[in-house]
Motif scaffolding. Structure first.
Motif, PDB file in Angstrom:
ATOM      1  N   VAL A 147       0.842  -1.186   0.000  1.00  0.00           N
ATOM      2  CA  VAL A 147       0.000   0.000   0.000  1.00  0.00           C
ATOM      3  C   VAL A 147       0.882   1.243   0.000  1.00  0.00           C
ATOM      4  N   THR A 148       0.271   2.349  -0.387  1.00  0.00           N
ATOM      5  CA  THR A 148       0.915   3.658  -0.330  1.00  0.00           C
ATOM      6  C   THR A 148       0.214   4.491   0.725  1.00  0.00           C
ATOM      7  N   PHE A 149       0.981   4.964   1.708  1.00  0.00           N
ATOM      8  CA  PHE A 149       0.434   5.706   2.837  1.00  0.00           C
ATOM      9  C   PHE A 149       1.422   6.784   3.229  1.00  0.00           C
ATOM     10  N   GLU A 150       0.943   8.051   3.258  1.00  0.00           N
ATOM     11  CA  GLU A 150       1.795   9.197   3.575  1.00  0.00           C
ATOM     12  C   GLU A 150       3.004   9.253   2.651  1.00  0.00           C
ATOM     13  N   TRP A 176       4.401   0.763   1.781  1.00  0.00           N
ATOM     14  CA  TRP A 176       4.378  -0.096   2.958  1.00  0.00           C
ATOM     15  C   TRP A 176       3.820  -1.462   2.579  1.00  0.00           C
ATOM     16  N   HIS A 179      -8.430   4.688  10.006  1.00  0.00           N
ATOM     17  CA  HIS A 179      -7.665   5.862   9.591  1.00  0.00           C
ATOM     18  C   HIS A 179      -6.833   5.552   8.352  1.00  0.00           C
ATOM     19  N   LEU A 180      -6.304   4.332   8.273  1.00  0.00           N
ATOM     20  CA  LEU A 180      -5.431   3.978   7.152  1.00  0.00           C
ATOM     21  C   LEU A 180      -6.168   4.045   5.826  1.00  0.00           C
ATOM     22  N   VAL A 181      -7.302   3.347   5.730  1.00  0.00           N
ATOM     23  CA  VAL A 181      -7.988   3.262   4.442  1.00  0.00           C
ATOM     24  C   VAL A 181      -8.672   4.569   4.064  1.00  0.00           C
ATOM     25  N   ALA A 236      -7.277   7.632   4.784  1.00  0.00           N
ATOM     26  CA  ALA A 236      -6.290   8.699   4.767  1.00  0.00           C
ATOM     27  C   ALA A 236      -6.135   9.266   3.359  1.00  0.00           C
ATOM     28  N   PHE A 281      -4.057   7.487   0.234  1.00  0.00           N
ATOM     29  CA  PHE A 281      -3.908   6.044   0.416  1.00  0.00           C
ATOM     30  C   PHE A 281      -4.327   5.310  -0.855  1.00  0.00           C
ATOM     31  N   SER A 282      -3.570   4.272  -1.212  1.00  0.00           N
ATOM     32  CA  SER A 282      -3.907   3.448  -2.375  1.00  0.00           C
ATOM     33  C   SER A 282      -3.276   2.083  -2.196  1.00  0.00           C
TER      34      SER A 282
END
Length: 660
Positions: free
Chosen positions: A20-23, A27, A53-55, A57, A60-61
């Motif tokens: 996933v891509t986060f901030e 990750w 919060h993750l999904v 944000a 996020f992708s």
């Protein structure tokens, strides 16, 4: 992560091991424990984030997975019925080519046909077999290249990619048959389906009769007989031409009902229950209140809840889908709306504004895998069916004799309604009996909706429930929020919600004029500076010149209009600032008292005449019959009320001050 693994249950989830891509970093999801996702970066860095919060944000992708976008309901409704049916027919053929089964890999009891066995034939061979089959059924100009092209465009664009785009062109004087005639031909084919002695001429005659009965004689121009012959031939099922016997399909009977839900958002039940209270309607009278909610079958979480009058039309499924699939903090303008509600709402709150904002971000939101709906309380439109198909949502109608899961959802919602009613009675001010309207109503419907959302966050999701017990741990029951977190770790995946811009797309759409003063809808005016360059102009993409406006039927604070850039823009209610002034709520209650005292409870003409309004020939009520004869002198007495004393109803400032 491969597309197949990303499209596991429901087609919208993040599994353990996904990239996933986060901030703005890449990750890998290492674990899901206690409702939190443990992430590991490429350089060895670790992070622990609440799954909700993750999904939700920004940015996020999921790497390698393109989240399905729902088609705009208003756009799907513009597609002719024949084009819709052909796109759905292509969908089944493409699924059979890819998986071997027309209903997809999750079909119960399905056995692939020999030509589409994925273990024996390659994808190219299955495409060639499908092209030969369609050609034998009468589909013209269908080759293996055509099947491959339709399959690839479905991968990129979903169901919308299978729609014939020729209908999007402007009207042509040489070509296009009226959609009302097309609908009449399809209805005639349906009525005469399976009759051996049916001819094309009988279909045409029945079509002319249907058009005359539906729209009136000579109201819809009909094409010539030769054109109608070609139209009937084009719309008839190649496997069931007029005069052929109807095909029948049998399948083994299913017993035992559906299996219990074991994953978050696997089965979501839509149910309705009445609240034991009344609210102040828009006309000042007291109205009954019901709540329609979407309950997760596995955890008991309330994914969406809408308060509405029970005598109104059924709640549209698109409204509930927008509420449950889009997290509240991601909706356009939601933080400002929440702040306004706390500034001008009831003084006794269960949560402060910052605490409620944080709790709303952690509230479960997901695109469900299966929706169990009751057609009597929920409206399912063709546009909603197209959205559900695009998102991979299965719709299931609740049977007349509901199973244990369905009865449990109805019973749970009844408990929720009873407890919320007691909560409202506890937070009602002591002077509410004197200040309320006739019928004991005190809160308005928007205020009740705000209190219901807050109560679900603060109380219901943190209340242990009897049905949330493990068989080996019978002495302890979990709360819905705790059960949701447990199931996230047990299932090893997090359901993906939709983005904020999809909230307005899912809401019902109407066509409205854009005047110099803005948009008028439901007796209210909506305006914003983004409308300045379009005021008084006709919509360039609509034949009638009206603009596409999406609105929440039970939230009057804002609407969404589609401008020529193709995007939906948030347009606030011009009077939304009233919620910032507590004095206005007292004015609203005083106005309701005056309306209730004036000749009894107020009634709209449309409601008094059964929803059809005052028409020519209807009797006009006599004023003396309604109010009684006037006393001598022609002066009718004014009822006593707050601030009025004595038989002459003089104004008493001291008495009035005691009521505020």
């Amino acid at each position: 992560m491969s597309r197949d693994s990303a499209a596991a249950p429901g087609g919208r989830c993040v599994e353990v091991g996904a990239q996933v891509t986060f901030e703005d970093r890449s990750w890998q999801v290492a674990a899901l424990v206690g409702g939190r996702a443990h992430l590991v970066a490429d350089d060895g860095a670790t992070a622990c984030v609440l799954a909700a919060h993750l999904v939700a944000a920004p940015g996020f992708s999921v790497t390698g997975m393109a989240a399905a976008r729902p088609p705009a309901p208003a756009l799907w409704e513009t597609v002719p019925l024949a084009a819709q049916e052909r796109a759905l027919a292509w969908l089944r053929h493409i699924r059979e080519v890819e998986t071997g089964l027309p209903d997809g890999p999750g079909s119960s009891g399905g056995v692939p046909r020999p030509a589409y066995d994925v273990q024996r034939f390659t994808l190219a061979e299955r495409e060639e077999a499908k092209a030969r089959e369609l050609a034998a059924l009468g589909w013209t100009r269908v080759s293996r290249t055509t099947v491959q092209r339709m399959r690839l465009v479905y991968r990129r664009q979903g169901l919308w990619g299978l729609v014939d785009k020729r209908h999007l062109r402007g009207p042509s004087p040489t070509g296009r048959t009226d959609e009302r005639v097309v609908a009449a031909v399809l209805e005639a084919l349906r009525r005469r389906r399976g009759r051996r002695k049916t001819t094309t001429r009988q279909i045409i005659e029945l079509t002319e009769q249907i058009v005359a009965d539906t729209h009136g004689p000579h109201r819809v121009p009909l094409p010539g007989r030769s054109s109608l012959y070609r139209l009937v031939k084009a719309l008839a099922d190649p496997a069931e031409p007029p005069g052929s016997p109807a095909r029948t399909a049998t399948r083994p009977g299913q017993t035992g009902g559906p299996p219990p839900a074991l994953r978050p958002a696997e089965r979501v039940h839509i149910a309705t229950a009445r609240l034991g209270l009344r609210a102040v309607g828009e006309d000042g009278s007291a109205v009954e209140v019901a709540v329609t909610a979407a309950l997760d079958g596995a955890s008991g979480c309330v994914l969406a809840a809408v308060a509405h009058p029970p005598q109104a039309a059924p709640v549209e499924l698109s409204v509930l889908l927008a509420e449950m699939a889009v997290p509240a903090p991601q909706r356009p303008g939601w933080p400002a709306l929440l702040e306004q509600a706390h500034a001008g709402g009831p003084p006794r709150r269960l949560m402060s504004w910052p605490a409620r904002s944080t709790a709303a971000a952690a509230r479960p939101a997901a695109v469900p895998e299966t929706l169990v709906v009751d057609r009597a309380t929920t409206a399912v439109t063709p546009a909603v069916l197209a959205v559900c198909e695009s998102l991979g949502i299965s719709l299931e109608t609740a049977p007349p004799r509901a199973g244990d899961a369905r009865r449990g959802a109805v019973r749970t919602l009844g408990t929720l309604a009873a407890q919320f009613t007691r909560h409202i009675a506890a937070v009602r001010p002591p002077a509410a009996a004197e200040e309320g309207t006739e019928g004991g109503a005190y809160w308005s419907l928007p205020q009740l909706q705000d209190l219901l959302d807050e109560w679900i966050l603060a109380m219901w999701h943190h209340r242990p429930q009897e049905q949330l017990r493990h068989p080996l741990l019978g002495w302890a029951s979990l709360t819905p929020q705790e059960m949701w977190e447990v199931l996230l770790g047990a299932a090893g995946m997090v359901p993906l919600p939709l983005a904020g811009q999809h909230y307005g797309e899912l809401l019902p759409a109407r066509r409205c004029a854009l005047t110099e003063s803005g948009i008028r809808l439901g007796g209210r005016r909506y305006d914003h500076e983004c409308l300045d360059e379009h005021r008084g102009r006709a919509c360039p993409t609509a034949d009638d010149g009206r603009w596409e406006v999406h609105h929440h039927p039970y939230d009057i604070r804002q609407v969404y209009v589609r401008l020529p850039d193709g995007l939906l823009h948030e347009i606030p209610w011009t009077e939304h600032a009233h919620v910032l002034r507590p004095f206005d709520d007292a004015v609203r209650r005083r106005t309701g008292q005056i309306l209730a005292a004036r000749y009894g409870p107020p009634r709209h003409p449309a409601r008094a005449s059964g929803g059809r309004g005052q028409e020519a020939g209807d009797p006009v009520p006599d004023q003396d019959a309604v109010e009684g004869p006037a006393p001598a002198g022609g002066v009718r007495p004014v009822p006593d009320g707050p601030g009025r004393t004595g038989s002459f109803h003089m104004w008493d400032a001291q008495t009035e001050a005691e009521q505020w």
